[in-house]
Design a protein around this motif. Sequence first.
Motif, PDB file in Angstrom:
ATOM      1  N   VAL A 146       0.736  -1.048   0.036  1.00 30.67           N
ATOM      2  CA  VAL A 146      -0.038  -0.079  -0.070  1.00 30.67           C
ATOM      3  C   VAL A 146       0.734   1.344   0.083  1.00 30.67           C
ATOM      4  O   VAL A 146       0.408   2.383  -0.304  1.00 30.67           O
ATOM      5  CB  VAL A 146      -1.013  -0.078   1.401  1.00 30.67           C
ATOM      6  N   PHE A 147       1.981   1.212   0.296  1.00 28.61           N
ATOM      7  CA  PHE A 147       2.865   2.452   0.635  1.00 28.61           C
ATOM      8  C   PHE A 147       2.984   3.003  -0.713  1.00 28.61           C
ATOM      9  O   PHE A 147       3.174   4.394  -0.682  1.00 28.61           O
ATOM     10  CB  PHE A 147       4.170   1.968   1.206  1.00 28.61           C
ATOM     11  N   PHE A 148       3.251   2.427  -1.819  1.00 33.67           N
ATOM     12  CA  PHE A 148       3.528   3.140  -3.217  1.00 33.67           C
ATOM     13  C   PHE A 148       2.324   3.812  -3.491  1.00 33.67           C
ATOM     14  O   PHE A 148       2.318   4.722  -4.537  1.00 33.67           O
ATOM     15  CB  PHE A 148       4.048   2.068  -4.018  1.00 33.67           C
ATOM     16  N   PHE A 149       1.119   3.522  -3.120  1.00 32.61           N
ATOM     17  CA  PHE A 149      -0.105   4.158  -3.471  1.00 32.61           C
ATOM     18  C   PHE A 149      -0.760   5.107  -2.460  1.00 32.61           C
ATOM     19  O   PHE A 149      -1.732   5.760  -2.915  1.00 32.61           O
ATOM     20  CB  PHE A 149      -1.234   3.019  -3.457  1.00 32.61           C
ATOM     21  N   LEU A 150       0.169   5.297  -1.414  1.00 32.58           N
ATOM     22  CA  LEU A 150      -0.323   6.389  -0.674  1.00 32.58           C
ATOM     23  C   LEU A 150       0.115   7.782  -1.081  1.00 32.58           C
ATOM     24  O   LEU A 150       0.898   8.051  -1.792  1.00 32.58           O
ATOM     25  CB  LEU A 150       0.149   6.221   0.822  1.00 32.58           C
ATOM     26  N   PRO A 155      -2.881  10.970   7.349  1.00 33.95           N
ATOM     27  CA  PRO A 155      -3.415  11.305   8.769  1.00 33.95           C
ATOM     28  C   PRO A 155      -2.731  10.367   9.836  1.00 33.95           C
ATOM     29  O   PRO A 155      -2.545   9.417   9.863  1.00 33.95           O
ATOM     30  CB  PRO A 155      -4.973  11.072   8.869  1.00 33.95           C
ATOM     31  N   ILE A 156      -2.456  11.034  10.810  1.00 36.91           N
ATOM     32  CA  ILE A 156      -1.646  10.008  12.162  1.00 36.91           C
ATOM     33  C   ILE A 156      -2.524  10.249  13.364  1.00 36.91           C
ATOM     34  O   ILE A 156      -1.967   9.534  14.289  1.00 36.91           O
ATOM     35  CB  ILE A 156      -0.165  10.512  12.158  1.00 36.91           C
ATOM     36  N   HIS A 157      -3.464  11.198  13.426  1.00 39.60           N
ATOM     37  CA  HIS A 157      -4.030  11.411  14.592  1.00 39.60           C
ATOM     38  C   HIS A 157      -5.394  11.891  14.278  1.00 39.60           C
ATOM     39  O   HIS A 157      -5.808  12.574  13.545  1.00 39.60           O
ATOM     40  CB  HIS A 157      -3.421  12.577  15.730  1.00 39.60           C
ATOM     41  N   ILE A 166       5.776   7.488   5.185  1.00 37.98           N
ATOM     42  CA  ILE A 166       6.828   6.612   5.787  1.00 37.98           C
ATOM     43  C   ILE A 166       6.409   6.327   7.262  1.00 37.98           C
ATOM     44  O   ILE A 166       6.613   5.349   7.545  1.00 37.98           O
ATOM     45  CB  ILE A 166       8.300   7.224   5.518  1.00 37.98           C
ATOM     46  N   GLN A 167       5.478   6.992   7.864  1.00 40.07           N
ATOM     47  CA  GLN A 167       5.283   6.616   9.269  1.00 40.07           C
ATOM     48  C   GLN A 167       4.181   5.647   9.257  1.00 40.07           C
ATOM     49  O   GLN A 167       3.894   4.937  10.299  1.00 40.07           O
ATOM     50  CB  GLN A 167       4.540   8.088   9.627  1.00 40.07           C
ATOM     51  N   ILE A 168       3.647   5.217   7.868  1.00 40.58           N
ATOM     52  CA  ILE A 168       2.554   4.150   8.050  1.00 40.58           C
ATOM     53  C   ILE A 168       3.617   2.857   8.550  1.00 40.58           C
ATOM     54  O   ILE A 168       2.915   1.733   8.909  1.00 40.58           O
ATOM     55  CB  ILE A 168       2.153   3.926   6.667  1.00 40.58           C
ATOM     56  N   PHE A 169       4.823   2.706   8.520  1.00 39.81           N
ATOM     57  CA  PHE A 169       5.695   1.641   8.692  1.00 39.81           C
ATOM     58  C   PHE A 169       5.728   1.640  10.426  1.00 39.81           C
ATOM     59  O   PHE A 169       6.318   0.477  10.783  1.00 39.81           O
ATOM     60  CB  PHE A 169       6.955   1.605   8.074  1.00 39.81           C
ATOM     61  N   ARG A 223      -7.577   1.768   9.767  1.00 36.19           N
ATOM     62  CA  ARG A 223      -8.357   3.073   9.708  1.00 36.19           C
ATOM     63  C   ARG A 223      -7.582   4.294   9.156  1.00 36.19           C
ATOM     64  O   ARG A 223      -8.088   4.923   8.556  1.00 36.19           O
ATOM     65  CB  ARG A 223      -8.808   3.482  11.208  1.00 36.19           C
ATOM     66  N   VAL A 224      -6.228   4.343   9.466  1.00 32.33           N
ATOM     67  CA  VAL A 224      -5.590   5.315   9.147  1.00 32.33           C
ATOM     68  C   VAL A 224      -5.344   5.177   7.386  1.00 32.33           C
ATOM     69  O   VAL A 224      -5.340   5.958   6.778  1.00 32.33           O
ATOM     70  CB  VAL A 224      -4.015   5.311   9.563  1.00 32.33           C
ATOM     71  N   LEU A 225      -5.222   4.146   6.708  1.00 34.50           N
ATOM     72  CA  LEU A 225      -4.961   4.005   5.525  1.00 34.50           C
ATOM     73  C   LEU A 225      -6.361   4.343   4.695  1.00 34.50           C
ATOM     74  O   LEU A 225      -6.569   4.904   3.778  1.00 34.50           O
ATOM     75  CB  LEU A 225      -4.479   2.471   5.037  1.00 34.50           C
ATOM     76  N   TYR A 226      -7.330   4.068   5.415  1.00 38.19           N
ATOM     77  CA  TYR A 226      -8.711   4.400   4.829  1.00 38.19           C
ATOM     78  C   TYR A 226      -8.926   5.860   4.832  1.00 38.19           C
ATOM     79  O   TYR A 226      -9.469   6.298   3.808  1.00 38.19           O
ATOM     80  CB  TYR A 226     -10.099   3.548   5.816  1.00 38.19           C
ATOM     81  N   ALA A 227      -8.372   6.620   5.905  1.00 40.98           N
ATOM     82  CA  ALA A 227      -8.658   7.971   5.894  1.00 40.98           C
ATOM     83  C   ALA A 227      -7.683   8.619   4.989  1.00 40.98           C
ATOM     84  O   ALA A 227      -7.991   9.666   4.755  1.00 40.98           O
ATOM     85  CB  ALA A 227      -8.434   8.349   7.348  1.00 40.98           C
ATOM     86  N   ALA A 228      -6.505   7.860   4.572  1.00 42.57           N
ATOM     87  CA  ALA A 228      -5.542   8.404   3.848  1.00 42.57           C
ATOM     88  C   ALA A 228      -6.182   8.564   2.351  1.00 42.57           C
ATOM     89  O   ALA A 228      -5.822   9.384   1.416  1.00 42.57           O
ATOM     90  CB  ALA A 228      -4.428   7.528   4.018  1.00 42.57           C
ATOM     91  N   PHE A 229      -7.103   7.581   2.031  1.00 47.93           N
ATOM     92  CA  PHE A 229      -7.488   7.694   0.502  1.00 47.93           C
ATOM     93  C   PHE A 229      -8.848   8.564   0.642  1.00 47.93           C
ATOM     94  O   PHE A 229      -9.333   8.779  -0.016  1.00 47.93           O
ATOM     95  CB  PHE A 229      -7.960   6.472  -0.057  1.00 47.93           C
TER      96      PHE A 229
END
Length: 97
Positions: free
Chosen positions: A12-16, A21-23, A37-40, A91-97
Motif C-alpha cells: 500500500v505504501f506506493f499508492f499512498l 492522517p496520523i491522529h 513513511i510513518q505508516i511503517f 483506519r489510517v489507510l482508509y482515511a488517507a484515501f
Amino acid sequence: MVGIGFVFTLIVFFFLPSSIPIHFNAGGIADSYGDRIQIFLFPLLQLMILLLTGREKLRYWLTHSKTFLNDIQYNWLVSGLCLLIIFVEFRVLYAAF
C-alpha cells in the motif's frame, strides 16, 4: 500476523499520498498529518510486541502474576494486541484515501 502487516504496508505504501492522517480527534476526524513513511510504525510496533512478549522473563511474569494467565490466554493477549494494531493501521489507510 506481523508478516501480513509488513507485506500489506509495503504494497500500500506506493499508492499512498505524500501526507497521511496520523491522529484522530474524538469525532473520528483527522487532526494531524504526517509523512507516508510513518505508516511503517504500525508493523514495527507489532514486531516490538512480538519480540518483547517472546522473552522468557516477561512471559513468566505475565503467566505467573496474580491473574495467572495460562498459555492460551497469553497467546490471545499477544495476538489481540497485534490485531488491534492492524485495525488501527487500516483506519489510517482508509482515511488517507
